[in-house]
Design an enzyme around this catalytic site. Sequence first.
Site, PDB file in Angstrom:
ATOM      1  N   ARG A  90       0.859  -1.181   0.000  1.00 12.31           N
ATOM      2  CA  ARG A  90       0.000   0.000   0.000  1.00 12.31           C
ATOM      3  C   ARG A  90       0.900   1.237   0.000  1.00 12.31           C
ATOM      4  NH1 ARG A  90      -2.771   2.941   4.966  1.00 12.31           N
ATOM      5  NH2 ARG A  90      -4.094   4.354   3.811  1.00 12.31           N
ATOM      6  N   HIS A 179      -8.464   6.579   0.316  1.00 14.49           N
ATOM      7  CA  HIS A 179      -9.321   5.387   0.390  1.00 14.49           C
ATOM      8  C   HIS A 179      -9.672   4.863  -1.004  1.00 14.49           C
ATOM      9  CE1 HIS A 179     -10.926   6.980   4.503  1.00 14.49           C
ATOM     10  NE2 HIS A 179      -9.988   6.069   4.723  1.00 14.49           N
ATOM     11  N   GLY A 209     -15.127   4.949   8.401  1.00 13.96           N
ATOM     12  CA  GLY A 209     -14.307   4.313   9.428  1.00 13.96           C
ATOM     13  C   GLY A 209     -13.759   5.405  10.315  1.00 13.96           C
ATOM     14  N   ARG A 240     -10.561  13.804  13.261  1.00  5.64           N
ATOM     15  CA  ARG A 240     -10.309  14.888  12.292  1.00  5.64           C
ATOM     16  C   ARG A 240     -11.557  15.745  12.132  1.00  5.64           C
ATOM     17  NH1 ARG A 240      -8.311  10.707   8.281  1.00  5.64           N
ATOM     18  NH2 ARG A 240      -6.127  10.364   8.790  1.00  5.64           N
ATOM     19  N   ILE A 331     -17.647   1.804  10.695  1.00  5.53           N
ATOM     20  CA  ILE A 331     -18.935   2.392  11.074  1.00  5.53           C
ATOM     21  C   ILE A 331     -20.008   2.048  10.039  1.00  5.53           C
ATOM     22  CG2 ILE A 331     -20.130   4.583  11.522  1.00  5.53           C
ATOM     23  CD1 ILE A 331     -17.113   5.639  12.130  1.00  5.53           C
ATOM     24  N   GLU A 384      -9.475  -4.022   1.738  1.00  8.20           N
ATOM     25  CA  GLU A 384      -8.393  -3.349   1.024  1.00  8.20           C
ATOM     26  C   GLU A 384      -7.231  -4.288   0.726  1.00  8.20           C
ATOM     27  OE1 GLU A 384      -8.995  -0.067   3.932  1.00  8.20           O
ATOM     28  OE2 GLU A 384      -8.289   1.202   2.313  1.00  8.20           O
TER      29      GLU A 384
HETATM   30  P1  AMP Z   1     -12.194   1.385  10.628  1.00  8.46           P
HETATM   31  O1  AMP Z   1     -11.334   2.603  10.598  1.00  8.46           O
HETATM   32  O2  AMP Z   1     -12.822   1.069   9.309  1.00  8.46           O
HETATM   33  O3  AMP Z   1     -11.511   0.191  11.237  1.00  8.46           O
HETATM   34  O4  AMP Z   1     -13.419   1.732  11.588  1.00  8.46           O
HETATM   35  C1  AMP Z   1     -13.201   1.951  12.956  1.00  8.46           C
HETATM   36  C2  AMP Z   1     -14.437   2.469  13.614  1.00  8.46           C
HETATM   37  O5  AMP Z   1     -15.572   1.653  13.290  1.00  8.46           O
HETATM   38  C3  AMP Z   1     -14.311   2.413  15.115  1.00  8.46           C
HETATM   39  O6  AMP Z   1     -13.705   3.569  15.574  1.00  8.46           O
HETATM   40  C4  AMP Z   1     -15.740   2.283  15.542  1.00  8.46           C
HETATM   41  O7  AMP Z   1     -16.211   3.608  15.744  1.00  8.46           O
HETATM   42  C5  AMP Z   1     -16.477   1.674  14.373  1.00  8.46           C
HETATM   43  N1  AMP Z   1     -16.939   0.319  14.664  1.00  8.46           N
HETATM   44  C6  AMP Z   1     -16.271  -0.822  14.497  1.00  8.46           C
HETATM   45  N2  AMP Z   1     -17.023  -1.879  14.895  1.00  8.46           N
HETATM   46  C7  AMP Z   1     -18.181  -1.375  15.328  1.00  8.46           C
HETATM   47  C8  AMP Z   1     -19.373  -1.930  15.882  1.00  8.46           C
HETATM   48  N3  AMP Z   1     -19.490  -3.246  16.053  1.00  8.46           N
HETATM   49  N4  AMP Z   1     -20.370  -1.082  16.212  1.00  8.46           N
HETATM   50  C9  AMP Z   1     -20.242   0.256  16.036  1.00  8.46           C
HETATM   51  N5  AMP Z   1     -19.150   0.832  15.530  1.00  8.46           N
HETATM   52  C10 AMP Z   1     -18.137   0.033  15.183  1.00  8.46           C
END
Ligand code: AMP
Length: 396
Positions: A90, A179, A209, A240, A331, A384
Amino acid sequence: MKVLVINCGSSSLKYQVIDSDSEQVLAKGLCERIGIDGRLVYQKAGLDKEITDAPMPTHKEAVQMVLDALVNEKTGALSDLSEIGAVGHRVVHGGEKFTTSTLITEDMIKAVEECNDLAPLHNPANIIGIRACQALMPNVPMVGVFDTAFHQTMPKKAYMYGVPYECYENYKVRKYGFHGTSHSFVSKRVAEVNGTPYDATKTIVCHLGNGASICAVENGKSVDTSMGLSPLEGLIMGTRSGDIDPSAVEFIAKKENLDMAGAMNLLNKKSGVEGISGVSSDFRDLIKAKEEGNERAALALDMFSYRVAKYVGSYITAMNGVDVIAFTAGIGENTPTVRKAVCDYLGYMGVEIDDQINDAVHGDEKLISTPASKVKVYVIPTNEELAIARETVALV
Ligand code: AMP
């Protein structure tokens, strides 16, 4: 072919080994605290995680530990390192130089280095990872997969900022977007699942996310996206700020006695839903706090969904319509209340989701709109690493 996928940060290195025929993950993990002390997390498919603390003065020792773990007699996923047919790296910023994934050569590395000032925290770390792998696997072909490449199809009216044209000519100041690997993967997948040709579908991908961005994909091409020169622009994220009046930055800096670096640190690390709520950047914590009556957590969640909906609305205008909306990332895949709140704003144009189905979807690939909805809404888990492995195999 077995592909080693590497995602290098300044003091970390995430990896996966993917069998490109079956698209199964054979092993995955990460190295943390590189240059500080060092910790390897390794997990062979079907087995528990193993954690080993060992010195990793540089990324080279980290890559060596990953390779040793991969051929470990007891828990290794490979019998010999020669099974690795290619490495996919990446790379965060390809500037305007890279419009697609690219085979790694000395010239290519030089061109990535020329983009370093656009991503001073990320690109040098990516190059260190590439160099470490080259030193230990000199004959294995390697590919760089860029976060920015997918967005190089944006029209000029979308990527230019309203600042003096010379800032673009002299310094390449413009929107690049990030992304891209995820937006490309999800937009392709949702066309497949929806049974519509990729090159004749208008899609909006909401990658929500900790870092979050939205992309308008028209007929298979990114035509606009919410992140900019850096990942700071656009949505309100974990920490952010996203879009903000630049004058507010000067105002805050004066009041708080911050220099430019301090102000940027406030916008990147202390803002977003964490800064607004004072609770956390994690949506699970925010939802819990809201349920317990925390008003600032509720406000942060409202602001997040409102900003997402505003971007989706603006991209519907940019494409003069939309066929499919896809939610992805931590999220987007796991938080039904956010998906519901966003889609409720879009009710005016006939977007309607099935609440019962939506509430039950956590990380699954699923259509969540009703049969009557004028726009199809899907949850599509992003991947990814798999996307990087596919791009790598295609090039080698
Ligand atoms: P990512 O950067 O794609 O890994 O997303 C991370 C964010 O996804 C975390 O900070 C959480 O806020 C959210 N997240 C992950 N799993 C869950 C879940 N089961 N329920 C609600 N939010 C989640």
